[in-house]
Design an enzyme around this catalytic site. Structure first.
Site, PDB file in Angstrom:
ATOM      1  N   LYS A  10      -4.343   6.164  -3.283  1.00 46.47           N
ATOM      2  CA  LYS A  10      -3.434   7.168  -3.866  1.00 46.47           C
ATOM      3  C   LYS A  10      -4.198   8.170  -4.728  1.00 46.47           C
ATOM      4  CE  LYS A  10      -4.423   6.241  -7.818  1.00 46.47           C
ATOM      5  NZ  LYS A  10      -4.900   5.513  -8.837  1.00 46.47           N
ATOM      6  N   GLY A 146      -7.204   4.050  -6.396  1.00 49.66           N
ATOM      7  CA  GLY A 146      -6.285   2.926  -6.230  1.00 49.66           C
ATOM      8  C   GLY A 146      -6.803   1.842  -5.309  1.00 49.66           C
ATOM      9  N   ASP A 207       0.329   2.345  -9.229  1.00 51.09           N
ATOM     10  CA  ASP A 207      -0.602   2.323  -8.091  1.00 51.09           C
ATOM     11  C   ASP A 207      -0.097   1.411  -6.974  1.00 51.09           C
ATOM     12  OD1 ASP A 207      -2.094   3.929  -9.709  1.00 51.09           O
ATOM     13  OD2 ASP A 207      -3.859   2.632  -9.809  1.00 51.09           O
TER      14      ASP A 207
HETATM   15  N1  ATP Z   1     -11.961  -3.890  -0.869  1.00 55.05           N
HETATM   16  C1  ATP Z   1     -12.082  -4.626  -1.971  1.00 55.05           C
HETATM   17  N2  ATP Z   1     -12.670  -5.840  -1.923  1.00 55.05           N
HETATM   18  C2  ATP Z   1     -12.775  -6.591  -3.042  1.00 55.05           C
HETATM   19  N3  ATP Z   1     -12.355  -6.225  -4.267  1.00 55.05           N
HETATM   20  C3  ATP Z   1     -11.786  -5.041  -4.369  1.00 55.05           C
HETATM   21  C4  ATP Z   1     -11.613  -4.178  -3.245  1.00 55.05           C
HETATM   22  N4  ATP Z   1     -11.025  -3.063  -3.661  1.00 55.05           N
HETATM   23  C5  ATP Z   1     -10.840  -3.211  -4.999  1.00 55.05           C
HETATM   24  N5  ATP Z   1     -11.285  -4.399  -5.417  1.00 55.05           N
HETATM   25  C6  ATP Z   1     -11.250  -4.931  -6.795  1.00 55.05           C
HETATM   26  O1  ATP Z   1     -10.702  -3.911  -7.616  1.00 55.05           O
HETATM   27  C7  ATP Z   1     -11.662  -3.469  -8.600  1.00 55.05           C
HETATM   28  C8  ATP Z   1     -11.575  -1.969  -8.774  1.00 55.05           C
HETATM   29  O2  ATP Z   1     -10.358  -1.703  -9.397  1.00 55.05           O
HETATM   30  P1  ATP Z   1     -10.181  -0.572 -10.463  1.00 55.05           P
HETATM   31  O3  ATP Z   1      -8.754  -0.608 -10.817  1.00 55.05           O
HETATM   32  O4  ATP Z   1     -11.175  -0.686 -11.550  1.00 55.05           O
HETATM   33  O5  ATP Z   1     -10.523   0.779  -9.657  1.00 55.05           O
HETATM   34  P2  ATP Z   1      -9.622   1.584  -8.612  1.00 55.05           P
HETATM   35  O6  ATP Z   1      -8.399   0.802  -8.315  1.00 55.05           O
HETATM   36  O7  ATP Z   1     -10.487   1.965  -7.477  1.00 55.05           O
HETATM   37  O8  ATP Z   1      -9.258   2.906  -9.434  1.00 55.05           O
HETATM   38  P3  ATP Z   1      -7.867   3.276 -10.207  1.00 55.05           P
HETATM   39  O9  ATP Z   1      -7.316   1.998 -10.731  1.00 55.05           O
HETATM   40  O10 ATP Z   1      -8.306   4.194 -11.315  1.00 55.05           O
HETATM   41  O11 ATP Z   1      -7.046   3.952  -9.195  1.00 55.05           O
HETATM   42  C9  ATP Z   1     -12.999  -3.901  -8.056  1.00 55.05           C
HETATM   43  O12 ATP Z   1     -13.889  -4.114  -9.132  1.00 55.05           O
HETATM   44  C10 ATP Z   1     -12.667  -5.194  -7.311  1.00 55.05           C
HETATM   45  O13 ATP Z   1     -12.618  -6.277  -8.205  1.00 55.05           O
HETATM   46  C1  MEV Z   2      -4.954   4.596 -15.620  1.00 57.50           C
HETATM   47  C2  MEV Z   2      -3.679   4.234 -14.874  1.00 57.50           C
HETATM   48  O1  MEV Z   2      -2.609   4.975 -15.464  1.00 57.50           O
HETATM   49  C3  MEV Z   2      -3.732   4.677 -13.420  1.00 57.50           C
HETATM   50  C4  MEV Z   2      -4.870   4.114 -12.629  1.00 57.50           C
HETATM   51  O2  MEV Z   2      -4.797   4.612 -11.309  1.00 57.50           O
HETATM   52  C5  MEV Z   2      -3.436   2.753 -15.016  1.00 57.50           C
HETATM   53  C6  MEV Z   2      -2.031   2.326 -14.605  1.00 57.50           C
HETATM   54  O3  MEV Z   2      -1.106   3.133 -14.624  1.00 57.50           O
HETATM   55  O4  MEV Z   2      -1.874   1.133 -14.299  1.00 57.50           O
HETATM   56 MG    MG Z   3      -7.065   0.140  -9.860  1.00 57.02          MG
END
Ligand code: ATP
Ligand code: MEV
Ligand code: MG
Length: 382
Positions: A10, A146, A207
């Site tokens: 997302k 996400g 998310d």
């Molecule tokens: N394909 C995957 N395989 C294993 N773990 C994953 C995978 N995708 C995400 N993760 C887990 O999610 C964590 C990343 O989540 P995080 O919420 O920090 O970042 P994001 O979801 O990419 O960004 P945001 O939450 O800002 O949208 C990784 O450190 C891992 O633990």
């Molecule tokens: C930073 C945040 O607002 C968005 C992460 O994609 C965390 C959340 O809403 O859970």
């Molecule tokens: Mg995340």
């Protein structure tokens, strides 16, 4: 039989972080997916005992837990088809012990949060039955698109389908990927939210909701409103490749809020107004049957204001500032998306400007051109 479930990443157009504190936010699904493929195995395979295996294809890592070890740590679990209970501190501690002995490379230690969420979802939904799950993702991990939610939604979708808790899926026979009904999506979303809690600490739920239901949504205090949008907005996504972690960034904003409650309340309130205005622009454009692009000036201004407020929250980064400066040279407006601190930046583009993408990539950043506002969770059996 194999069950495959795929869930989209997302973008957040407005309202990240403030949404954790009760403000409205606007998010949309993008056409980059995480796919979880699950095959249940009979107990007899693997020498009678069986194991639960997780194959993370993109990281080239495979993790495995003998079912007997899972039973020893978590007790005799029968699996649960209904609504989830939050992961208790005792279960979380038992799951943390199950990480011992798994060889996670130091540079990828952040995967342990995802592994914990996997073990919680798998054992809660299916008990300690042997099975193999393969995860493949188009999304950069930990970059604001996400990836954690897409991981939890696709995993919950595959596990609940395999357990028989959610239906057979809807869609024309010719389609490979099928959609779930609304009640099934609600159930998957509840489980995915529990998984997100293990990874994020204090997620708002935006998310996992947009990954489950797809489309473009307004989200406030757990309430989701679908935004009808014609001709979706065009965004360039730039991944600064600066690693960050949503859990730490969300905690940092909460600490700042407890140090300066009045000032941050005003910031969150301003973000709420930005998200409300942005979502009504999207809705009005749909009602008047005009392309959202005709409202681009207003959208750009709102994104610019939101970026300023995210700086106030302390979640920008010098790499993000480089993207802002570079896009401004082409008279384009950008804002960080997701948790910030590095990760991805959105740039609103009237038409795709190859020149700006080329310049951004010359700094070592990676650009994605995505479709915005598409489908949520889909399932396929084979
Ligand atoms: N394909 C995957 N395989 C294993 N773990 C994953 C995978 N995708 C995400 N993760 C887990 O999610 C964590 C990343 O989540 P995080 O919420 O920090 O970042 P994001 O979801 O990419 O960004 P945001 O939450 O800002 O949208 C990784 O450190 C891992 O633990
Ligand atoms: C930073 C945040 O607002 C968005 C992460 O994609 C965390 C959340 O809403 O859970
Ligand atoms: Mg995340």
């Amino acid at each position: 039989m194999e069950v495959r479930a795929r869930a989209p990443g997302k973008i957040i157009l407005a309202g990240e972080h403030a949404v954790v504190h009760g403000s409205a936010a606007v998010a949309a699904a993008i056409d980059l997916y995480t796919t979880s493929s699950l095959r249940l195995l009979p107990e007899e395979e693997d020498g009678g005992a069986g194991a639960v295996e997780l194959d993370l294809r993109d990281s080239a890592l495979v993790f495995s837990w003998p079912c007997s070890r899972l039973r020893g740590a978590l007790g005799e679990l029968s699996g649960k088809a209904g609504a989830p209970a939050p992961c208790s501190p005792d279960k979380l501690a038992a799951i943390a012990k199950l990480m011992e002995g798994q060889e996670i490379p130091e540079a990828k230690i952040w995967l342990s949060a995802g592994l914990s969420a996997f073990l919680y979802l798998y054992t809660s939904i299916l008990g300690c039955r042997p099975g193999k799950t393969v995860v493949i993702s188009d999304l950069p991990i930990g970059a604001g698109l996400g990836s954690s939610a897409a991981f939890c939604v696709s995993m919950s979708g595959a596990l609940l389908t395999a357990s028989g808790a959610v239906g057979t899926g809807r869609g024309s026979g010719a389609e490979e990927w099928q959609l779930f009904g609304k009640d099934d999506l609600e159930l998957v979303n509840q489980w995915a939210f529990q998984g997100e809690k293990i990874i994020h600490g204090k997620p708002s739920g935006i998310d996992n909701s947009v990954s489950t239901f797809g489309s473009m949504i307004k989200f406030k205090k757990g309430e989701l409103t679908n935004l009808r949008s014609r001709n979706p907005v065009k965004m360039l996504i730039t991944d600064t490749r600066v690693g960050r972690n949503t859990k730490a960034l969300v905690a940092g904003v909460s600490e700042r809020a407890s140090r300066h409650p009045d000032a941050t309340a005003s910031v969150f309130n301003a973000v709420n107004s930005i998200s409300e205005e942005l979502s009504s622009i999207v809705e009005l454009a749909a009602e008047d049957e005009i392309a959202i692009t005709s409202k681009e000036d207003k959208l750009a201004e709102l994104m610019e204001m939101n970026q300023g407020l995210l700086q106030c929250m302390g979640v920008s980064h010098s790499s993000i500032e480089t993207v802002l400066r570079t896009s401004l040279k082409y008279s384009l407006v950008s804002k960080l998306t997701g948790a910030g601190g590095g990760g991805c930046v959105l740039t609103l583009i009237p038409t795709l400007l190859e020149k700006v993408a080329t310049e951004l990539e010359s700094y070592g950043f990676r650009c994605f051109k995505v479709e915005v506002g598409g489908r949520g969770l889909q399932v396929c059996r084979g």
